[in-house]
Motif scaffolding. Structure first.
Motif, short mmCIF file in Angstrom:
data_model
loop_
_atom_site.label_atom_id
_atom_site.label_comp_id
_atom_site.label_asym_id
_atom_site.label_seq_id
_atom_site.Cartn_x
_atom_site.Cartn_y
_atom_site.Cartn_z
N ILE A 32 0.84 -1.20 0.00
CA ILE A 32 0.00 0.00 0.00
C ILE A 32 0.87 1.25 0.00
O ILE A 32 0.60 2.22 -0.72
CB ILE A 32 -0.94 -0.01 1.22
N ALA A 33 1.95 1.24 0.77
CA ALA A 33 2.83 2.40 0.85
C ALA A 33 3.55 2.67 -0.47
O ALA A 33 4.00 3.79 -0.72
CB ALA A 33 3.86 2.20 1.96
N ALA A 34 3.66 1.64 -1.33
CA ALA A 34 4.34 1.81 -2.62
C ALA A 34 3.44 2.44 -3.67
O ALA A 34 3.93 2.86 -4.73
CB ALA A 34 4.85 0.47 -3.12
N ILE A 35 2.13 2.53 -3.41
CA ILE A 35 1.20 3.02 -4.43
C ILE A 35 1.53 4.43 -4.92
O ILE A 35 1.51 4.68 -6.14
CB ILE A 35 -0.26 2.93 -3.92
N PRO A 36 1.85 5.41 -4.05
CA PRO A 36 2.20 6.74 -4.58
C PRO A 36 3.36 6.71 -5.56
O PRO A 36 3.35 7.41 -6.57
CB PRO A 36 2.54 7.55 -3.32
N ARG A 77 -0.05 -1.07 10.37
CA ARG A 77 0.21 0.35 10.14
C ARG A 77 1.18 0.52 8.99
O ARG A 77 2.09 -0.30 8.80
CB ARG A 77 0.75 1.01 11.41
N LEU A 78 0.96 1.57 8.24
CA LEU A 78 1.77 1.80 7.05
C LEU A 78 3.16 2.30 7.42
O LEU A 78 3.32 3.15 8.31
CB LEU A 78 1.11 2.84 6.13
N PRO A 79 4.19 1.83 6.70
CA PRO A 79 5.51 2.45 6.79
C PRO A 79 5.51 3.77 6.04
O PRO A 79 4.51 4.14 5.41
CB PRO A 79 6.42 1.42 6.13
N ASP A 80 6.60 4.47 6.06
CA ASP A 80 6.72 5.76 5.37
C ASP A 80 6.72 5.52 3.86
O ASP A 80 7.64 4.89 3.34
CB ASP A 80 8.01 6.46 5.80
#
Length: 373
Positions: A35-39, A159-162
């Motif tokens: 999820i964090a890689a989406i941006p 929880r999401l990482p940065d």
């Protein structure tokens, strides 16, 4: 989807980030990392969106195209028609791509019941097309420390990482791609806010007769392609200047608008997308898209959309092509490219147009055209 050529809610991305993501599959198998890689995969951080990640196998190791659409809340107890259409469009692209499985991510603070409805509807659509829905995740916003959960298995959460520290983001930044904070920021980067539109518009009007006369003389000469060749070489000279950090002034922008109005010139310089000059040419199209008034901005905006599309940046391509069609709804190349993008055509299919451009350069005897890389 709406009928407005600018307010598109659908984007897809299919670029080099996916190959990097495949190499990082050990990390991306963790939902939070994915999820964090989406941006980084999309080029901007989606908000109030539904994102579908196509898998060519049943694990993120074979990540394919990424698709995004605006989120539409239910109307009563039913899915909004626009949300239903978005899911149908996702399924069409999956079918075109030969997708084996999909991971769905819903972003925004939305009622859990709605998320279940969307997940159930999407699962039914995919199952009917032989595609597996691997999981469905919900997250209010893609930011460090925000909670995510699985809609299909609520005991799976975390929880999401940065997002900015992900390996995919690092690869994108090292590759020169800017990751925008939001889609609206990406829109502003394309549309720009130039104060030169009136001045450049006047310069374009004053230059029309002169360039028309030159083209007429060339057409009647022994070398009917002489003027096309000169104009292509002028564009190449400006691209070379961009490589050195020299930007065109108002008079030069007006001249480039007139030059690019010839579809033979436009089609030829599309060949630059297959050369080492691609990045500099795309930067020139971005500047011209900002600086030129309507309708002339449709020429560079279409080229910007094509170059972005060819390298797999679907979000930027879609926004640029929508702007081109807003400036000139009858601009046929913009419409063709936009339809291809909305239908999910892969970048490698569109890149063939760059090969056509290089062929035209040879036909017109443009010696300055760089070789394909």
């Amino acid at each position: 989807m709406t009928t407005s050529p600018f307010s598109r809610e659908f984007e897809s991305s299919d670029d080099q980030a996916q190959s990097w993501a495949s190499r990082e599959s050990e990390h991306l198998s963790e939902p939070g990392e994915l999820i964090a890689a989406i941006p980084a995969l999309m080029g901007f951080s989606p908000e109030d969106s539904v994102v579908a990640l196509c898998l060519m196998d049943t694990t993120p190791k074979t990540l394919g195209p990424i698709m995004r659409h605006d989120y539409f809340p239910n109307i009563g107890s039913e899915l909004a028609p626009a949300m239903h259409s978005a899911l149908e469009q996702f399924v069409r692209v999956c079918a075109t791509e030969g997708t084996v499985a999909v991971i769905l991510v819903m972003i925004g603070d939305h009622p859990l019941g709605e998320l279940f409805d969307i997940a159930a509807e999407f699962n039914d659509m995919l199952t009917g097309n032989g595609v597996e829905l691997v999981d469905v995740f919900a997250v209010p916003v893609i930011a460090r420390g925000r909670d995510w959960m699985s809609i299909l298995a609520p005991d799976r959460h975390g929880r999401l990482p940065d997002p900015g520290s992900s390996s995919v983001a690092a690869a994108q930044v090292l590759g020169g791609r800017v990751i925008r904070a939001s889609r609206s920021e990406l829109v502003r980067s394309v549309r720009g806010q130039s104060s030169n539109h009136a001045t450049i518009g006047s310069l374009i009007d004053r230059g029309r007769a002169q360039i028309a006369s030159a083209r007429c003389e060339a057409h009647c000469s022994n070398d009917p392609f002489a003027q096309v060749r000169r104009e292509v070489e002028e564009v190449l000279a400006f691209v070379e200047r961009m490589r050195r950090g020299v930007f065109p002034d108002a008079r030069e922008c007006a001249h480039l608008a007139l030059v690019l109005s010839d579809v033979r010139v436009r089609d030829t310089v599309m060949g630059l997308a297959a050369t080492e000059y691609a990045d500099s040419a795309e930067a020139l199209w971005m500047i011209l898209t900002h600086e030129l008034p309507v309708p002339e901005c449709s020429y560079p905006a279409t080229l910007l959309g094509f170059f972005a599309y060819a390298r797999g940046d679907g979000p930027l391509a879609g926004i640029a092509l929508a702007y081109a069609l807003e400036a000139d709804p009858e601009y046929s190349l913009a419409g063709l490219l936009d339809n291809s993008l909305q239908a999910g055509m892969r970048p490698d299919g569109i890149r063939r147009l760059a090969e056509v451009g290089l062929d035209l350069a040879r036909d017109f005897d443009v010696s300055a055209m760089p070789e394909a890389r």
